[in-house]
Design a protein around this motif. Sequence first.
Motif, mmCIF file in Angstrom:
data_model
loop_
_atom_site.group_PDB
_atom_site.id
_atom_site.type_symbol
_atom_site.label_atom_id
_atom_site.label_comp_id
_atom_site.label_asym_id
_atom_site.label_seq_id
_atom_site.Cartn_x
_atom_site.Cartn_y
_atom_site.Cartn_z
ATOM 1 N N PRO A 191 0.837 -1.202 0.000
ATOM 2 C CA PRO A 191 0.000 0.000 0.000
ATOM 3 C C PRO A 191 0.872 1.252 0.000
ATOM 4 O O PRO A 191 1.666 1.461 0.927
ATOM 5 C CB PRO A 191 -0.788 -0.123 1.311
ATOM 6 N N VAL A 192 0.750 2.041 -1.040
ATOM 7 C CA VAL A 192 1.556 3.273 -1.135
ATOM 8 C C VAL A 192 0.633 4.448 -1.466
ATOM 9 O O VAL A 192 -0.486 4.260 -1.939
ATOM 10 C CB VAL A 192 2.638 3.163 -2.244
ATOM 11 N N PHE A 193 1.138 5.631 -1.196
ATOM 12 C CA PHE A 193 0.378 6.818 -1.583
ATOM 13 C C PHE A 193 0.523 7.053 -3.083
ATOM 14 O O PHE A 193 1.597 6.809 -3.656
ATOM 15 C CB PHE A 193 0.882 8.055 -0.830
ATOM 16 N N GLN A 194 -0.576 7.498 -3.679
ATOM 17 C CA GLN A 194 -0.438 7.958 -5.061
ATOM 18 C C GLN A 194 0.508 9.150 -5.059
ATOM 19 O O GLN A 194 0.478 9.976 -4.154
ATOM 20 C CB GLN A 194 -1.805 8.358 -5.609
ATOM 21 N N ARG A 195 1.350 9.194 -6.078
ATOM 22 C CA ARG A 195 2.242 10.350 -6.164
ATOM 23 C C ARG A 195 1.401 11.598 -6.454
ATOM 24 O O ARG A 195 0.639 11.605 -7.416
ATOM 25 C CB ARG A 195 3.212 10.169 -7.331
ATOM 26 N N PRO A 196 1.543 12.645 -5.647
ATOM 27 C CA PRO A 196 0.808 13.880 -5.962
ATOM 28 C C PRO A 196 1.195 14.389 -7.351
ATOM 29 O O PRO A 196 2.381 14.440 -7.696
ATOM 30 C CB PRO A 196 1.279 14.852 -4.873
ATOM 31 N N LYS A 197 0.180 14.709 -8.143
ATOM 32 C CA LYS A 197 0.449 15.266 -9.468
ATOM 33 C C LYS A 197 0.697 16.760 -9.329
ATOM 34 O O LYS A 197 -0.126 17.488 -8.774
ATOM 35 C CB LYS A 197 -0.739 15.016 -10.400
ATOM 36 N N VAL A 198 1.839 17.180 -9.821
ATOM 37 C CA VAL A 198 2.236 18.574 -9.647
ATOM 38 C C VAL A 198 2.340 19.247 -11.013
ATOM 39 O O VAL A 198 3.211 18.912 -11.825
ATOM 40 C CB VAL A 198 3.591 18.679 -8.917
ATOM 41 N N ALA A 199 1.422 20.165 -11.270
ATOM 42 C CA ALA A 199 1.465 20.939 -12.517
ATOM 43 C C ALA A 199 2.547 22.004 -12.404
ATOM 44 O O ALA A 199 2.654 22.683 -11.382
ATOM 45 C CB ALA A 199 0.118 21.601 -12.764
ATOM 46 N N ILE A 200 3.361 22.096 -13.443
ATOM 47 C CA ILE A 200 4.446 23.074 -13.439
ATOM 48 C C ILE A 200 4.255 24.007 -14.618
ATOM 49 O O ILE A 200 4.192 23.556 -15.759
ATOM 50 C CB ILE A 200 5.815 22.369 -13.583
ATOM 51 N N PHE A 201 4.101 25.296 -14.346
ATOM 52 C CA PHE A 201 4.246 26.204 -15.478
ATOM 53 C C PHE A 201 4.955 27.485 -15.127
ATOM 54 O O PHE A 201 5.036 27.879 -13.970
ATOM 55 C CB PHE A 201 2.969 26.418 -16.284
ATOM 56 N N ALA A 251 -3.386 32.970 -18.643
ATOM 57 C CA ALA A 251 -2.895 32.409 -17.384
ATOM 58 C C ALA A 251 -4.051 31.820 -16.589
ATOM 59 O O ALA A 251 -3.949 30.714 -16.046
ATOM 60 C CB ALA A 251 -2.189 33.487 -16.570
ATOM 61 N N ARG A 252 -5.157 32.527 -16.546
ATOM 62 C CA ARG A 252 -6.301 32.049 -15.779
ATOM 63 C C ARG A 252 -6.832 30.738 -16.361
ATOM 64 O O ARG A 252 -7.142 29.793 -15.629
ATOM 65 C CB ARG A 252 -7.395 33.110 -15.733
ATOM 66 N N ALA A 253 -6.897 30.674 -17.680
ATOM 67 C CA ALA A 253 -7.398 29.462 -18.346
ATOM 68 C C ALA A 253 -6.478 28.276 -18.079
ATOM 69 O O ALA A 253 -6.918 27.177 -17.744
ATOM 70 C CB ALA A 253 -7.531 29.711 -19.845
ATOM 71 N N LYS A 254 -5.179 28.513 -18.194
ATOM 72 C CA LYS A 254 -4.189 27.446 -17.935
ATOM 73 C C LYS A 254 -4.287 26.972 -16.487
ATOM 74 O O LYS A 254 -4.199 25.792 -16.188
ATOM 75 C CB LYS A 254 -2.779 27.995 -18.179
ATOM 76 N N LEU A 255 -4.441 27.939 -15.622
ATOM 77 C CA LEU A 255 -4.523 27.636 -14.196
ATOM 78 C C LEU A 255 -5.752 26.776 -13.894
ATOM 79 O O LEU A 255 -5.672 25.791 -13.151
ATOM 80 C CB LEU A 255 -4.581 28.955 -13.421
ATOM 81 N N GLU A 256 -6.868 27.130 -14.506
ATOM 82 C CA GLU A 256 -8.100 26.347 -14.312
ATOM 83 C C GLU A 256 -7.877 24.904 -14.734
ATOM 84 O O GLU A 256 -8.258 23.965 -14.046
ATOM 85 C CB GLU A 256 -9.254 26.935 -15.147
#
Lengths: 429, 429
Positions: A191-201, A251-256
């Motif tokens: 049992p492991v944690f799912q790796r947090p998905k990290v969006a980078i921009f 930026a707002r659209a990408k962020l959403e």
Amino acid sequence: MNSHSHDMTTAKFNRTAVQVPDAQAKIAARVTVGSIEKVHLESAHGRTLAETIQAPHPYPFFRRSGMDGFAIISTDTIDASSDHQVWFRVIDEIPCGYTSDHTIVSGTTARIMTGAQVPEGADAVVMMEMTESKVENGEQWIALKRHILSGANITPIGLEVQEGQQLLEAGTIIRAGEQSVLATFGIAEVPVFQRPKVAIFATGTELLDVDEPLQPGRIRNSNSYMLRSLVVEAGGEPVMYGSIADDVNTARAKLEEAIQDNDIVVTTGGVSVGDYDIMGELVLEEHVEMLFNKVTMRPGSVTTAAIYKDKLLFALSGNPGACFVGFGLFVRPTIRSMQADAHPYMEEWTAILEEEYTKVNNFTRFVRGRTEIRNGMVYAIPAAARVDESSVMITIKDSDCLIVVPPEKKGIPAGEQVRILKLPSGHVR
Amino acid sequence: MNSHSHDMTTAKFNRTAVQVPDAQAKIAARVTVGSIEKVHLESAHGRTLAETIQAPHPYPFFRRSGMDGFAIISTDTIDASSDHQVWFRVIDEIPCGYTSDHTIVSGTTARIMTGAQVPEGADAVVMMEMTESKVENGEQWIALKRHILSGANITPIGLEVQEGQQLLEAGTIIRAGEQSVLATFGIAEVPVFQRPKVAIFATGTELLDVDEPLQPGRIRNSNSYMLRSLVVEAGGEPVMYGSIADDVNTARAKLEEAIQDNDIVVTTGGVSVGDYDIMGELVLEEHVEMLFNKVTMRPGSVTTAAIYKDKLLFALSGNPGACFVGFGLFVRPTIRSMQADAHPYMEEWTAILEEEYTKVNNFTRFVRGRTEIRNGMVYAIPAAARVDESSVMITIKDSDCLIVVPPEKKGIPAGEQVRILKLPSGHVR
């Protein structure tokens, strides 16, 4: 200037700075532990254990011979001495992985290999080198000239681990030693944690992609790649969103989009506080809960954290050095805490400052440096700082610590003790 | 015992032990550097650079403003003082990523943001806070009351990196700092070494697979999983061959297959020197060139290395602790050297021994332990050793160093300086 026009003065000029520990606490209060999945042991390396594991059985699971030798009943040797040999008839031979069908009774013995299960009846193993042997009428015999104590060279059941004993704690990163434990106890599905998905921009009109040729006034987007590596090392899953120019709507659209599909969003500004600060403006919009937008630290004072749609959003400085420090102090602990790591922050050491550090500041300064160990002492050497360190990208690779220079210090002379934060894996060597 | 019969006495009882450094040298002499491939920067994290990289251009690539402010000609300010304001007409505004079409001439200035390219003609940037401003006839003006030196707040071309300067050396592991450098200089396709393929198999009739239920006298194959993690951390590509029972022909066939398809083959014995030693026998066959089959170290004295079909074959002890040490001393350096790593061996530190270590031995002993840093001093704490450490699997996970106990020592008292080998990435935290 060409077709570009907006007010370069933004809300960032009216920010209230918080201390680093307070900023960390504001984030920690909002981190929630992520989802759990099961992976096969072969895929578990580098993942973080999601449940505390107890031993399903004792280890060793059987009475294990610690020697190549002979399994005997110790009381048979009470009268053995250099003057008085005691003879045993060899009734079996037990290699590793096999068990004996025979019970050892007084006057008999079994040849046994290291790691094999000690046969019923026997309560000691005597090493082969202590025995003499003979063959008589097709039977093999050994002789002993010493009194052997009960239990000699036998590892009892559960000596290393008792049944039910805690083996591994939730939040532990699975590496070689943990793999060994999990395999030993038959925990094939981990049992492991799912790796947090990290969006980078990255934001900034000046940014070129890595495969674009240089243009006057512009630089390539290096922070996204640096962050990608840092996210991987922190145990997250990086998702690259490229760079976006200085346009609030884009930026707002990408962020959403990024908020929708990921657990954490990390943005890095252009090259400095001087950029048109899209993220700084976005986090002031009313549907976003700003946690902080200035921290009393150098580099990276303009670091921002916010909650949007229940997810953590970090707007790091675009300065490579500031971006690096901001990640280590705020983003990495978030990725680790989402996986229940009991030690999400950088490890703190004390060290001897090897070279004088003269720069002063009204904020705490996190100076990149490297450590050297000599004669049992830790020395910290500040990275060469020909220019302001927050913009020096080239020394990041040579650093394995951040030297903490408190704001009240008027520089620190060589030889003084300093507090350092050890960068997570230092040089991977 | 059941249907099992072979002579348990093998050639290993007639081995000549070599010193650890000699064993390492014998291997190093036979390592060849691996093949090169190109990967995109996004996939380069954790790979090892195969070519030394020089800067294709200076960095910064243009004269960069270090401040939010105004670009001026410094000689215009020669007479400026608190009594004498000098006025400049603002002729442009230059955000980051843009360039100016205007040349600054005497009496004019351009508003400029941090990181932007300084316009032609200007030789200094003055920070915004030092200026006064006014608007007159629709024109914007600023005033200065100070003499500004030429070059102020301008980062000259090439200050961080000159064109042609060495950026990264072949053999370097690519992490966050290296990614940043590669991206900055537009190296989108990165030459890296192919990861050496490392076949892993375990020998021993006693071995069960991780998902099999326990059986009397048998243990699960934990070493293969431990080795898999170690290979990944060393930058190799592990290939799992499972475990094979004590049968020389099966072992030989598996070995042939593994040698064919991989760059390195690592085997781990059953639980100890006491096993029927298939690998020990195989390396004595005439088509195999044995490099060494005994090393003056504990644990792991039966460690074997050989060359077969031009490839390196390691037969590590089946003891978890001995297997771990053997990998670190011999296999990991091989994986690193195949990728031209200039520092393939474990880093050596000195440390203060925190607890007395009493065990003595005629061989150098590598005692697993962990380090603690307090007041700038490195302390090494031997792993709890209730039982013989070479068979203690459970403490591997808690170790971040090997404490080196020389053979002549009669134990080491607490407080004495010891040599330690730092395990590659220690606690990944």
